[in-house]
Motif scaffolding. Structure first.
Motif, PDB file in Angstrom:
ATOM      1  N   SER A   1      29.124  33.679 -29.706  1.00  0.00           N
ATOM      2  CA  SER A   1      29.227  32.422 -28.986  1.00  0.00           C
ATOM      3  C   SER A   1      29.877  32.675 -27.632  1.00  0.00           C
ATOM      4  O   SER A   1      30.432  33.756 -27.380  1.00  0.00           O
ATOM      5  CB  SER A   1      30.069  31.417 -29.790  1.00  0.00           C
ATOM      6  N   LEU A   2      29.832  31.696 -26.741  1.00  0.00           N
ATOM      7  CA  LEU A   2      30.435  31.868 -25.416  1.00  0.00           C
ATOM      8  C   LEU A   2      31.930  32.138 -25.520  1.00  0.00           C
ATOM      9  O   LEU A   2      32.479  32.983 -24.805  1.00  0.00           O
ATOM     10  CB  LEU A   2      30.185  30.614 -24.574  1.00  0.00           C
ATOM     11  N   LYS A   3      32.594  31.423 -26.393  1.00  0.00           N
ATOM     12  CA  LYS A   3      34.038  31.631 -26.548  1.00  0.00           C
ATOM     13  C   LYS A   3      34.336  33.052 -27.011  1.00  0.00           C
ATOM     14  O   LYS A   3      35.254  33.713 -26.503  1.00  0.00           O
ATOM     15  CB  LYS A   3      34.598  30.623 -27.547  1.00  0.00           C
ATOM     16  N   GLU A   4      33.528  33.531 -27.966  1.00  0.00           N
ATOM     17  CA  GLU A   4      33.731  34.886 -28.479  1.00  0.00           C
ATOM     18  C   GLU A   4      33.441  35.921 -27.400  1.00  0.00           C
ATOM     19  O   GLU A   4      34.135  36.946 -27.314  1.00  0.00           O
ATOM     20  CB  GLU A   4      32.827  35.114 -29.690  1.00  0.00           C
ATOM     21  N   GLN A   5      32.425  35.665 -26.564  1.00  0.00           N
ATOM     22  CA  GLN A   5      32.104  36.608 -25.494  1.00  0.00           C
ATOM     23  C   GLN A   5      33.231  36.702 -24.479  1.00  0.00           C
ATOM     24  O   GLN A   5      33.557  37.787 -23.986  1.00  0.00           O
ATOM     25  CB  GLN A   5      30.808  36.168 -24.805  1.00  0.00           C
ATOM     26  N   LEU A   6      33.842  35.581 -24.152  1.00  0.00           N
ATOM     27  CA  LEU A   6      34.937  35.586 -23.185  1.00  0.00           C
ATOM     28  C   LEU A   6      36.182  36.245 -23.763  1.00  0.00           C
ATOM     29  O   LEU A   6      36.887  36.983 -23.077  1.00  0.00           O
ATOM     30  CB  LEU A   6      35.247  34.157 -22.737  1.00  0.00           C
ATOM     31  N   GLU A   7      36.448  35.987 -25.043  1.00  0.00           N
ATOM     32  CA  GLU A   7      37.625  36.573 -25.678  1.00  0.00           C
ATOM     33  C   GLU A   7      37.468  38.077 -25.854  1.00  0.00           C
ATOM     34  O   GLU A   7      38.435  38.826 -25.765  1.00  0.00           O
ATOM     35  CB  GLU A   7      37.846  35.917 -27.046  1.00  0.00           C
ATOM     36  N   LYS A   8      36.230  38.510 -26.071  1.00  0.00           N
ATOM     37  CA  LYS A   8      35.980  39.915 -26.366  1.00  0.00           C
ATOM     38  C   LYS A   8      36.376  40.836 -25.216  1.00  0.00           C
ATOM     39  O   LYS A   8      36.901  41.922 -25.432  1.00  0.00           O
ATOM     40  CB  LYS A   8      34.486  40.096 -26.694  1.00  0.00           C
ATOM     41  N   ASP A   9      36.172  40.416 -23.979  1.00  0.00           N
ATOM     42  CA  ASP A   9      36.408  41.295 -22.823  1.00  0.00           C
ATOM     43  C   ASP A   9      37.449  40.710 -21.868  1.00  0.00           C
ATOM     44  O   ASP A   9      37.392  40.957 -20.673  1.00  0.00           O
ATOM     45  CB  ASP A   9      35.086  41.524 -22.071  1.00  0.00           C
ATOM     46  N   LYS A  10      38.389  39.968 -22.387  1.00  0.00           N
ATOM     47  CA  LYS A  10      39.348  39.287 -21.520  1.00  0.00           C
ATOM     48  C   LYS A  10      40.270  40.250 -20.769  1.00  0.00           C
ATOM     49  O   LYS A  10      40.877  39.869 -19.768  1.00  0.00           O
ATOM     50  CB  LYS A  10      40.182  38.291 -22.327  1.00  0.00           C
ATOM     51  N   ASP A  11      40.345  41.492 -21.231  1.00  0.00           N
ATOM     52  CA  ASP A  11      41.195  42.481 -20.545  1.00  0.00           C
ATOM     53  C   ASP A  11      40.426  43.269 -19.487  1.00  0.00           C
ATOM     54  O   ASP A  11      41.018  44.066 -18.761  1.00  0.00           O
ATOM     55  CB  ASP A  11      41.789  43.460 -21.567  1.00  0.00           C
ATOM     56  N   ASP A  12      39.126  43.064 -19.409  1.00  0.00           N
ATOM     57  CA  ASP A  12      38.307  43.759 -18.413  1.00  0.00           C
ATOM     58  C   ASP A  12      38.063  42.802 -17.247  1.00  0.00           C
ATOM     59  O   ASP A  12      37.203  41.923 -17.312  1.00  0.00           O
ATOM     60  CB  ASP A  12      36.979  44.194 -19.054  1.00  0.00           C
ATOM     61  N   GLU A  13      38.825  42.959 -16.150  1.00  0.00           N
ATOM     62  CA  GLU A  13      38.776  42.015 -15.038  1.00  0.00           C
ATOM     63  C   GLU A  13      37.404  41.961 -14.376  1.00  0.00           C
ATOM     64  O   GLU A  13      36.895  40.885 -14.060  1.00  0.00           O
ATOM     65  CB  GLU A  13      39.842  42.369 -13.995  1.00  0.00           C
ATOM     66  N   SER A  14      36.794  43.122 -14.141  1.00  0.00           N
ATOM     67  CA  SER A  14      35.500  43.138 -13.463  1.00  0.00           C
ATOM     68  C   SER A  14      34.428  42.455 -14.317  1.00  0.00           C
ATOM     69  O   SER A  14      33.590  41.698 -13.802  1.00  0.00           O
ATOM     70  CB  SER A  14      35.078  44.574 -13.145  1.00  0.00           C
ATOM     71  N   LEU A  15      34.441  42.720 -15.615  1.00  0.00           N
ATOM     72  CA  LEU A  15      33.461  42.102 -16.506  1.00  0.00           C
ATOM     73  C   LEU A  15      33.707  40.604 -16.623  1.00  0.00           C
ATOM     74  O   LEU A  15      32.768  39.805 -16.676  1.00  0.00           O
ATOM     75  CB  LEU A  15      33.512  42.755 -17.884  1.00  0.00           C
ATOM     76  N   MET A  16      34.973  40.199 -16.638  1.00  0.00           N
ATOM     77  CA  MET A  16      35.297  38.771 -16.701  1.00  0.00           C
ATOM     78  C   MET A  16      34.828  38.045 -15.446  1.00  0.00           C
ATOM     79  O   MET A  16      34.330  36.918 -15.515  1.00  0.00           O
ATOM     80  CB  MET A  16      36.799  38.585 -16.899  1.00  0.00           C
ATOM     81  N   ARG A  17      34.954  38.697 -14.278  1.00  0.00           N
ATOM     82  CA  ARG A  17      34.482  38.076 -13.036  1.00  0.00           C
ATOM     83  C   ARG A  17      32.973  37.907 -13.066  1.00  0.00           C
ATOM     84  O   ARG A  17      32.435  36.896 -12.605  1.00  0.00           O
ATOM     85  CB  ARG A  17      34.918  38.921 -11.825  1.00  0.00           C
ATOM     86  N   TRP A  18      32.279  38.918 -13.606  1.00  0.00           N
ATOM     87  CA  TRP A  18      30.818  38.825 -13.705  1.00  0.00           C
ATOM     88  C   TRP A  18      30.425  37.668 -14.628  1.00  0.00           C
ATOM     89  O   TRP A  18      29.500  36.909 -14.325  1.00  0.00           O
ATOM     90  CB  TRP A  18      30.262  40.134 -14.250  1.00  0.00           C
ATOM     91  N   LYS A  19      31.129  37.530 -15.740  1.00  0.00           N
ATOM     92  CA  LYS A  19      30.829  36.443 -16.671  1.00  0.00           C
ATOM     93  C   LYS A  19      31.093  35.084 -16.042  1.00  0.00           C
ATOM     94  O   LYS A  19      30.335  34.127 -16.244  1.00  0.00           O
ATOM     95  CB  LYS A  19      31.656  36.597 -17.949  1.00  0.00           C
ATOM     96  N   GLU A  20      32.159  34.988 -15.255  1.00  0.00           N
ATOM     97  CA  GLU A  20      32.473  33.723 -14.594  1.00  0.00           C
ATOM     98  C   GLU A  20      31.403  33.348 -13.582  1.00  0.00           C
ATOM     99  O   GLU A  20      31.036  32.177 -13.448  1.00  0.00           O
ATOM    100  CB  GLU A  20      33.842  33.818 -13.920  1.00  0.00           C
ATOM    101  N   ARG A  21      30.880  34.355 -12.865  1.00  0.00           N
ATOM    102  CA  ARG A  21      29.800  34.076 -11.915  1.00  0.00           C
ATOM    103  C   ARG A  21      28.544  33.622 -12.654  1.00  0.00           C
ATOM    104  O   ARG A  21      27.822  32.738 -12.208  1.00  0.00           O
ATOM    105  CB  ARG A  21      29.504  35.308 -11.071  1.00  0.00           C
ATOM    106  N   LEU A  22      28.266  34.255 -13.792  1.00  0.00           N
ATOM    107  CA  LEU A  22      27.091  33.906 -14.571  1.00  0.00           C
ATOM    108  C   LEU A  22      27.215  32.512 -15.177  1.00  0.00           C
ATOM    109  O   LEU A  22      26.277  31.714 -15.142  1.00  0.00           O
ATOM    110  CB  LEU A  22      26.870  34.936 -15.682  1.00  0.00           C
ATOM    111  N   LEU A  23      28.402  32.198 -15.695  1.00  0.00           N
ATOM    112  CA  LEU A  23      28.604  30.915 -16.368  1.00  0.00           C
ATOM    113  C   LEU A  23      28.784  29.766 -15.399  1.00  0.00           C
ATOM    114  O   LEU A  23      28.492  28.620 -15.723  1.00  0.00           O
ATOM    115  CB  LEU A  23      29.820  31.001 -17.298  1.00  0.00           C
ATOM    116  N   GLY A  24      29.276  30.063 -14.201  1.00  0.00           N
ATOM    117  CA  GLY A  24      29.472  29.004 -13.218  1.00  0.00           C
ATOM    118  C   GLY A  24      30.508  28.002 -13.690  1.00  0.00           C
ATOM    119  O   GLY A  24      31.601  28.358 -14.129  1.00  0.00           O
TER     120      GLY A  24
END
Length: 235
Positions: free
Chosen positions: A59-82
């Motif tokens: 789920s989206l929540k699980e995807q965000l929690e899974k990589d919350k320590d990876d700043e670059s990946l989190m920024r990419w997810k934020e751009r994708l999710l808007g």
């Protein structure tokens, strides 16, 4: 197939054919090597597909929690999710794609909007054309859809067209990956030109499908349309 034909032609020119059979035997060996190489490449491709493991869907929540320590990946997810409201999405792991409509745009003409699902007046009119295009005219399609619940990845559009039972066109387009949001997405396809001439005019049947990279189908419709010498007078 084309590579094999090309290799066959070049071998024939380089070796030449005579009556002693030596060059012919060498040519056969080269062709056999080409076929073996082709089969090996196909086998390797199948193995690669079998070994591909995308892992469990989250789920989206699980995807965000899974990589919350990876700043670059989190920024990419934020751009994708808007501006997605994660709290409103819930825990659903299955994305939902609702196809709203397909529309045809042609210069100087009003858009022809085709609501989904396509409807006919009765069973007797099941083969009735739902739109008509002028021969030799330029047009492009627009697809409107809404994504909810989760990210949908690898959304693919395919369209196959037949005339008198013969397949005359097949189009496949990768639409992309989309995050859930309340506002509809609009995807505009490249401009195309309808065929022209007496043999191009008449009735066509078509089948349109939209699936994601997991094979989940969101649209599968069959319909009929016309290509005529002139635009219909009522449109």
């Amino acid at each position: 197939m084309s590579a094999a034909v090309k290799s066959f032609s070049s071998s024939k020119q380089a070796v030449g054919l005579n009556n002693n059979g030596i060059e012919i035997e060498e040519l056969k060996n080269r062709i056999n090597n080409i076929e073996v190489t082709s089969d090996k490449e196909d086998d390797e491709e199948e193995v690669s597909k079998d070994e591909l493991d995308l892992g469990p869907q989250l789920s989206l929540k699980e995807q965000l929690e899974k990589d919350k320590d990876d700043e670059s990946l989190m920024r990419w997810k934020e751009r994708l999710l808007g501006s997605v409201d994660i709290s409103a999405v819930g825990e659903s792991k299955e994305p939902q794609v609702k196809i709203l409509n397909l529309s045809l745009s042609s210069p100087g003409r009003e858009d022809v909007i085709l609501p989904i699902p396509f409807s006919t007046d009765s069973i007797d009119n099941a083969k009735k054309s739902i739109f008509t295009l002028k021969e030799g005219s330029k047009y492009h399609l627009k697809l409107s859809f809404i994504v909810s619940n989760n990210i949908v990845s690898g959304l693919n559009y395919s369209n196959t067209v037949w005339k008198t039972g013969i397949k005359v066109d097949h189009t496949k387009v990768m639409l992309g990956t989309f995050s859930p949001k309340q506002e509809p997405y609009t995807y505009e396809f490249e401009e195309e030109t309808t065929p022209s001439g007496i043999f191009a005019r008449g009735s066509y049947s078509a089948r349109t499908k939209i699936v994601d990279d997991d094979g989940k189908c969101y649209l599968d419709v069959s319909y009929y349309f016309q290509i005529q010498k002139k635009w219909p007078s009522h449109a």
